[in-house]
Design a protein around this motif. Sequence first.
Motif, PDB file in Angstrom:
ATOM      1  N   TYR A 337       0.890  -1.157  -0.054  1.00  0.00           N
ATOM      2  CA  TYR A 337       0.054  -0.073   0.024  1.00  0.00           C
ATOM      3  C   TYR A 337       0.886   1.171   0.108  1.00  0.00           C
ATOM      4  N   LYS A 338       1.765   1.230   0.892  1.00  0.00           N
ATOM      5  CA  LYS A 338       2.679   2.519   1.053  1.00  0.00           C
ATOM      6  C   LYS A 338       3.332   2.770  -0.242  1.00  0.00           C
ATOM      7  N   LYS A 339       3.914   1.834  -0.802  1.00  0.00           N
ATOM      8  CA  LYS A 339       4.738   1.922  -2.105  1.00  0.00           C
ATOM      9  C   LYS A 339       3.793   2.382  -3.200  1.00  0.00           C
ATOM     10  N   LEU A 340       2.724   1.603  -3.444  1.00  0.00           N
ATOM     11  CA  LEU A 340       1.652   2.129  -4.579  1.00  0.00           C
ATOM     12  C   LEU A 340       1.399   3.523  -4.395  1.00  0.00           C
ATOM     13  N   ARG A 341       1.049   3.947  -3.487  1.00  0.00           N
ATOM     14  CA  ARG A 341       0.579   5.366  -2.904  1.00  0.00           C
ATOM     15  C   ARG A 341       1.871   6.134  -3.411  1.00  0.00           C
ATOM     16  N   GLU A 342       3.047   5.895  -2.940  1.00  0.00           N
ATOM     17  CA  GLU A 342       4.155   6.631  -3.703  1.00  0.00           C
ATOM     18  C   GLU A 342       4.086   6.827  -5.071  1.00  0.00           C
ATOM     19  N   LEU A 343       4.049   5.641  -5.652  1.00  0.00           N
ATOM     20  CA  LEU A 343       3.946   5.493  -7.097  1.00  0.00           C
ATOM     21  C   LEU A 343       2.954   6.495  -7.875  1.00  0.00           C
ATOM     22  N   PHE A 344       1.735   6.145  -7.212  1.00  0.00           N
ATOM     23  CA  PHE A 344       0.483   7.095  -7.701  1.00  0.00           C
ATOM     24  C   PHE A 344       0.708   8.517  -7.671  1.00  0.00           C
ATOM     25  N   ARG A 345       1.295   8.928  -6.371  1.00  0.00           N
ATOM     26  CA  ARG A 345       1.452  10.590  -6.099  1.00  0.00           C
ATOM     27  C   ARG A 345       2.446  10.721  -7.097  1.00  0.00           C
ATOM     28  N   THR A 346       3.786  10.087  -7.443  1.00  0.00           N
ATOM     29  CA  THR A 346       4.697  10.305  -8.362  1.00  0.00           C
ATOM     30  C   THR A 346       3.907  10.702  -9.639  1.00  0.00           C
ATOM     31  N   ALA A 347       3.140   9.737 -10.292  1.00  0.00           N
ATOM     32  CA  ALA A 347       2.568   9.913 -11.529  1.00  0.00           C
ATOM     33  C   ALA A 347       1.481  11.002 -11.460  1.00  0.00           C
ATOM     34  N   LEU A 363      -6.720   0.652 -11.184  1.00  0.00           N
ATOM     35  CA  LEU A 363      -6.023  -0.034 -10.134  1.00  0.00           C
ATOM     36  C   LEU A 363      -6.544   0.851  -8.801  1.00  0.00           C
ATOM     37  N   LYS A 364      -6.339   1.868  -8.592  1.00  0.00           N
ATOM     38  CA  LYS A 364      -6.605   2.604  -7.525  1.00  0.00           C
ATOM     39  C   LYS A 364      -8.216   2.413  -7.012  1.00  0.00           C
ATOM     40  N   GLU A 365      -9.113   2.343  -7.919  1.00  0.00           N
ATOM     41  CA  GLU A 365     -10.392   2.376  -7.649  1.00  0.00           C
ATOM     42  C   GLU A 365     -10.597   0.836  -7.256  1.00  0.00           C
ATOM     43  N   ASN A 366     -10.019  -0.108  -7.820  1.00  0.00           N
ATOM     44  CA  ASN A 366     -10.284  -1.573  -7.523  1.00  0.00           C
ATOM     45  C   ASN A 366      -9.853  -1.822  -5.921  1.00  0.00           C
ATOM     46  N   LEU A 367      -8.640  -1.353  -5.957  1.00  0.00           N
ATOM     47  CA  LEU A 367      -7.781  -1.412  -4.500  1.00  0.00           C
ATOM     48  C   LEU A 367      -8.728  -0.761  -3.366  1.00  0.00           C
ATOM     49  N   TRP A 373      -8.268   0.523   0.718  1.00  0.00           N
ATOM     50  CA  TRP A 373      -7.141   1.295   0.958  1.00  0.00           C
ATOM     51  C   TRP A 373      -7.270   2.767   0.434  1.00  0.00           C
ATOM     52  N   ASP A 374      -6.956   3.726   0.982  1.00  0.00           N
ATOM     53  CA  ASP A 374      -7.344   5.104   0.996  1.00  0.00           C
ATOM     54  C   ASP A 374      -5.965   5.972   0.092  1.00  0.00           C
ATOM     55  N   PHE A 375      -6.461   5.945  -1.284  1.00  0.00           N
ATOM     56  CA  PHE A 375      -5.545   6.724  -2.074  1.00  0.00           C
ATOM     57  C   PHE A 375      -5.821   8.279  -2.303  1.00  0.00           C
ATOM     58  N   THR A 376      -6.545   8.879  -1.586  1.00  0.00           N
ATOM     59  CA  THR A 376      -6.924  10.268  -1.649  1.00  0.00           C
ATOM     60  C   THR A 376      -5.790  11.235  -1.011  1.00  0.00           C
ATOM     61  N   GLY A 377      -5.815  12.498  -1.341  1.00  0.00           N
ATOM     62  CA  GLY A 377      -4.762  13.349  -1.011  1.00  0.00           C
ATOM     63  C   GLY A 377      -3.354  13.108  -1.309  1.00  0.00           C
ATOM     64  N   LEU A 378      -3.294  12.566  -2.715  1.00  0.00           N
ATOM     65  CA  LEU A 378      -2.064  12.490  -3.574  1.00  0.00           C
ATOM     66  C   LEU A 378      -1.422  13.620  -3.761  1.00  0.00           C
ATOM     67  N   ASP A 379      -2.059  14.919  -3.712  1.00  0.00           N
ATOM     68  CA  ASP A 379      -1.641  16.220  -4.271  1.00  0.00           C
ATOM     69  C   ASP A 379      -0.836  16.921  -3.229  1.00  0.00           C
ATOM     70  N   SER A 380      -0.957  16.279  -1.644  1.00  0.00           N
ATOM     71  CA  SER A 380      -0.516  16.823  -0.700  1.00  0.00           C
ATOM     72  C   SER A 380       0.709  15.938  -0.232  1.00  0.00           C
ATOM     73  N   ASP A 381       1.444  16.557   0.722  1.00  0.00           N
ATOM     74  CA  ASP A 381       2.720  15.985   1.313  1.00  0.00           C
ATOM     75  C   ASP A 381       2.315  14.974   2.194  1.00  0.00           C
ATOM     76  N   GLU A 382       2.918  13.878   2.474  1.00  0.00           N
ATOM     77  CA  GLU A 382       2.482  12.733   3.294  1.00  0.00           C
ATOM     78  C   GLU A 382       2.972  13.275   4.526  1.00  0.00           C
ATOM     79  N   ASP A 383       2.287  12.861   5.525  1.00  0.00           N
ATOM     80  CA  ASP A 383       2.464  13.261   6.981  1.00  0.00           C
ATOM     81  C   ASP A 383       3.940  13.325   7.607  1.00  0.00           C
ATOM     82  N   ASP A 384       4.635  12.278   7.241  1.00  0.00           N
ATOM     83  CA  ASP A 384       6.039  11.938   7.373  1.00  0.00           C
ATOM     84  C   ASP A 384       7.266  12.590   6.604  1.00  0.00           C
TER      85      ASP A 384
END
Length: 396
Positions: A337-347, A363-367, A373-384
């Motif tokens: 989940y963590k790495k796919l979120r990173e990939l989607f954010r980069t894309a 893929l995001k919709e299916n997952l 799995w929450d893939f919202t907020g990809l246009d903002s910085d991750e908390d860490d």
Amino acid sequence: MDQETAKKLLVEGGTFIFLGVPQETQFGIDMQCWNTDEDFRGIKMIPPGLHYVHYAAVNKDTGDVSPRSGFMHYFDKRELLVKMWDKHLEDISREEISEESVQRLRENLLNIDKHLAPYPYEIWQKWKLLSSQINADLAKKLSPENGLIRSSVELLSTSDADRPRGVKVTESSEVSNITENKDGNSTPSQSGLKRPRRSTQQEKEEAMLPNLKPAPGMSMRFTEIPKDKYPPGSSPTEITKHYLDQSYTLELMIKAHDEPLHIIGEMQFAFLCFLIGHSLEAFEHWKSMVILFCSCEDAIHKYRSVYFHFIKTIEIQIDEMPEEFLADIVMNKNLVYKKLRELFRTAHMSKVDGRLLSLMESLKENLSQKLQWDFTGLDSDEDDERPVVVRLNDTE
């Protein structure tokens, strides 16, 4: 299986004869597994293509199952593959079956047919998706030299000279380098001698472990992921760039293969050796490859076809992933989940478009639907990743 398909496989399908297999042995092909009966002689009607044959000895008294072993083999049309069981090794025999013996079995196939189980055709479509980029040459290249894929690799015994002796603590490592000044106060010595560094508890524990190595010919031959993430002679700025965007590392791995899509085949091979072969070595390599694919930006645009197949592959692999690997993402810090979120954010940030973007969105919709799995907020910085703002009170 419909009648037309059955007739076609009876004529064109491959046959695997496994002689001397003890009753109740665990035996399988691809994603299907059974316990054999006394009449078992093998599998028939195998669709032409790559397949994974696997087995595990079972103790009749205790029911304990030995580690799983197996091999990948590309079955040609009407191919007859014959293997024998070695009751002393409780494993497949290392001896090659003579061509004369194979020919006699071929001539006697009608009598053997009733002892052959039909290939479980209901798994065929899913198996093709999981192994779509693995051809015969790639499977042979990645498999151990002896051809057998094992869940646990046999390790060489350690010679007496190589046995661990622990960390030797010298007297100097227990005494501080100090001198007294004229006032009688202790100060660090200016002699230039550095105090030997104390060994950490982890180093002491590791020093007590033997340096075991896999027996020759038994290790997987995966493509080594380069340790240096940047080209020789890179400046500090370039080094930082290559650590943030690991496209250079991925490109090196792609160029280690004959075809770019073979890198996807290697990822599929590693996943299947983990999923079916129970190999932790293969799982670690698969995990490293997922991390690498999701840590690139330039490569997404340069190798669009590779990433197109990566997205298709990771989706079917997640469907087959054991549930414990897809547990709560908060408690278990789910890597996929963590790495796919990173990939989607980069894309998203690098404005990927076209079919690749559509596939990622799907893929995001299916997952999100299947696993929540929450893939919202990809246009903002991750908390860490957000900068820490420190507020200093004005001093009087």
